[in-house]
Design an enzyme around this catalytic site. Sequence first.
Site, short mmCIF file in Angstrom:
data_model
loop_
_atom_site.label_atom_id
_atom_site.label_comp_id
_atom_site.label_asym_id
_atom_site.label_seq_id
_atom_site.Cartn_x
_atom_site.Cartn_y
_atom_site.Cartn_z
N GLU A 254 0.92 -1.31 -0.07
CA GLU A 254 -0.16 -0.02 0.02
C GLU A 254 0.99 1.12 -0.12
O GLU A 254 1.53 1.45 1.00
CB GLU A 254 -0.78 -0.05 1.14
CG GLU A 254 -1.93 -1.29 1.31
CD GLU A 254 -2.92 -1.10 0.56
OE1 GLU A 254 -3.15 -0.06 -0.30
OE2 GLU A 254 -3.76 -1.97 0.29
N CYS B 162 -2.61 9.01 2.51
CA CYS B 162 -2.19 8.65 1.14
C CYS B 162 -3.22 8.90 0.36
O CYS B 162 -3.13 9.22 -0.79
CB CYS B 162 -1.73 7.17 1.22
SG CYS B 162 -3.46 6.41 1.96
P1 NAP Z 1 8.03 5.35 4.89
O1 NAP Z 1 9.29 6.32 4.99
O2 NAP Z 1 8.08 4.48 3.53
O3 NAP Z 1 8.05 4.37 6.09
C1 NAP Z 1 6.88 3.39 6.17
C2 NAP Z 1 7.36 2.44 7.21
O4 NAP Z 1 8.70 1.74 6.41
C3 NAP Z 1 8.12 2.63 8.41
O5 NAP Z 1 7.89 1.70 9.50
C4 NAP Z 1 9.50 2.66 8.18
O6 NAP Z 1 10.20 2.56 9.22
C5 NAP Z 1 9.64 1.79 7.36
N1 NAP Z 1 10.87 1.76 6.48
C6 NAP Z 1 11.65 2.85 5.91
N2 NAP Z 1 12.88 2.34 5.55
C7 NAP Z 1 12.83 0.89 5.30
C8 NAP Z 1 13.57 -0.19 4.73
N3 NAP Z 1 14.63 0.21 3.99
N4 NAP Z 1 13.10 -1.43 4.92
C9 NAP Z 1 12.17 -1.67 5.75
N5 NAP Z 1 11.40 -0.77 6.43
C10 NAP Z 1 11.55 0.54 6.06
O7 NAP Z 1 6.80 6.06 4.97
P2 NAP Z 1 6.22 7.22 5.83
O8 NAP Z 1 6.82 8.28 5.57
O9 NAP Z 1 6.20 6.51 7.30
O10 NAP Z 1 4.68 7.24 5.42
C11 NAP Z 1 4.06 8.00 4.45
C12 NAP Z 1 4.01 7.40 3.13
O11 NAP Z 1 3.03 6.27 3.23
C13 NAP Z 1 3.36 8.14 2.11
O12 NAP Z 1 3.82 7.98 0.74
C14 NAP Z 1 1.87 7.65 2.15
O13 NAP Z 1 1.19 7.80 0.90
C15 NAP Z 1 2.03 6.09 2.12
N6 NAP Z 1 1.12 5.43 2.82
C16 NAP Z 1 0.18 4.83 1.98
C17 NAP Z 1 -0.90 4.21 2.30
C18 NAP Z 1 -1.95 3.12 1.57
O14 NAP Z 1 -2.82 2.57 2.07
N7 NAP Z 1 -1.56 3.32 0.35
C19 NAP Z 1 -1.28 4.60 3.82
C20 NAP Z 1 -0.82 5.68 4.51
C21 NAP Z 1 0.50 5.81 3.94
P3 NAP Z 1 11.00 3.96 10.06
O15 NAP Z 1 9.75 4.74 10.61
O16 NAP Z 1 11.83 3.26 11.07
O17 NAP Z 1 11.68 4.75 9.07
#
Ligand code: NAP
Length: 495
Positions: free
Chosen positions: A267, A301
């Site tokens: 997602e 998102c």
């Molecule tokens: P993110 O930076 O991609 O982080 C999401 C999760 O992934 C966090 O738990 C993060 O951990 C972890 N993570 C980061 N780098 C990683 C890696 N190399 N390997 C494994 N895990 C890793 O996203 P965010 O800033 O938290 O959230 C915002 C994004 O989420 C936006 O793009 C939004 O559109 C998207 N989103 C999508 C949906 C949907 O249903 N489509 C819903 C909500 C949000 P850390 O926090 O420790 O870095």
Amino acid sequence: MNISPELFDQDSDLSDYTAFSHGLYIGGKWRPSSDGRVIEVADPSTGAVIAAVPDATLADAATAVEAAAGAATSWRETPPRRRSEILRRCFELMTERAETLAVLISLENGKALRDARGEVAYAAEFFRWNAEEAVRITGEFGLAPSGANRIVVDYQPIGICVLITPWNFPAAMATRKIAPALAAGCTVILKPASETPLTAYALAALYEEAGVPPGVINVVTTSNPGPVTAAMLADARVRKLSFTGSTGVGRVLLAEAAKHVISCSMELGGNAPFIVFDDADLDAALDGAMIAKMRNAGEACTAANRFYVQAGIHDAFADGLRKRMAALKMGAGTDSETECGPMITRKAVGKIDRLVQDAVARGATILCGGEVPVEKGYFYPPTVLTDVPPDAAMAHEEIFGPVAPISRFEDEAEVIARANDTEYGLAAYIYTRDLAKGMRVASKIESGMIALNRGLMSDPAAPFGGVKQSGLGREGGQKHGITEFMEAKYIAVTI
Ligand code: NAP
């Protein structure tokens, strides 16, 4: 280290959450990380550190997989009715403690309390919905076309699941994965976002109280997500990765999962168009715009990222949106008067400011907002821009903040082409009084979800997910969400 028993008292104050450090939750026990390191958690409305959680190591990740594996057989053999009852109890406990959980979400995420209350209700609903799904898992039975045998298809739990969630919905993004996984008979390891771990740990205590056996749900926080996740995925017993987050991290995780041919649900990011035709009900479109843009202060998102408004209604819509956005009260999420809370980090504010400055440099006009406040905390004001050109960075990147960029369009073909001019395809909004036109445009927009004359589409009973680079698979909905956590086993039978 243990969770305070007063944690969920309705009358408890915030110190119940912040006065102690939580442990990693592994195998039903709370424990520090193996090297004793912690991650600090900040209140985005002040920047002040409010708590610390353990920073899991690779060894902790291995312990979590071991715990999930240890609980797997008994959980998959637990009768569906019993699994259902436990999930139902999770729903009931979350509903009873909704206000306390909402305050915790507001505190660590910054979102306004009214948004946090909405999130808790939405998050709890995944337990109620999947309690109902758990007892409705059916198979298939038929005669092979050759007539030689029967075809029996049995749906079985996929195995141990690694679940990774973002900070913007700390409760709902976790329950949207945990509830169907448990309903399907899987055990899980949740890795919540480093910015918002407190909600995940508070919910872990609640799951235990609801009767979830030790090892069925494990929660680990880490500041080293890449290697820790890779270590878990390298264990052959892990068969599922369900991720919600940015498209960039999703790509990295897909590559990691490919090494072990692990089933992935993704997602990812969005860039939702919000289309208003001349014949729309103006007030309804403005009401919908405020929900689609300002739920979570734009940190969603599904947030409307680009407003396309037809020439005949453009000026009235822009003026109406300016008035409503300028009237919003900014403040700490936990302040009950707040309508627009802080962003998650200072870095997030910097990104929004960059996107606004870029649009202005390319010819956009600011109708309200547009300046970073000087107060402490990570605030950005509700902002409306008009004449935002197609080459502005914000037309292609997620703003993830309270900024509404408006562009004018002339006809249906033009707006469909502009709406589809993005690598994303998660959500879209359409306002028109002509239902035939609305359905026609909806069918041509490249998006997994469309809200037609509505500002909100999320519903546990409907399939949530994106096309193009917004993701793979669906969460929620009839069968969609739970099927992501099951494998079809085909048995050819001669009778
Ligand atoms: P993110 O930076 O991609 O982080 C999401 C999760 O992934 C966090 O738990 C993060 O951990 C972890 N993570 C980061 N780098 C990683 C890696 N190399 N390997 C494994 N895990 C890793 O996203 P965010 O800033 O938290 O959230 C915002 C994004 O989420 C936006 O793009 C939004 O559109 C998207 N989103 C999508 C949906 C949907 O249903 N489509 C819903 C909500 C949000 P850390 O926090 O420790 O870095």
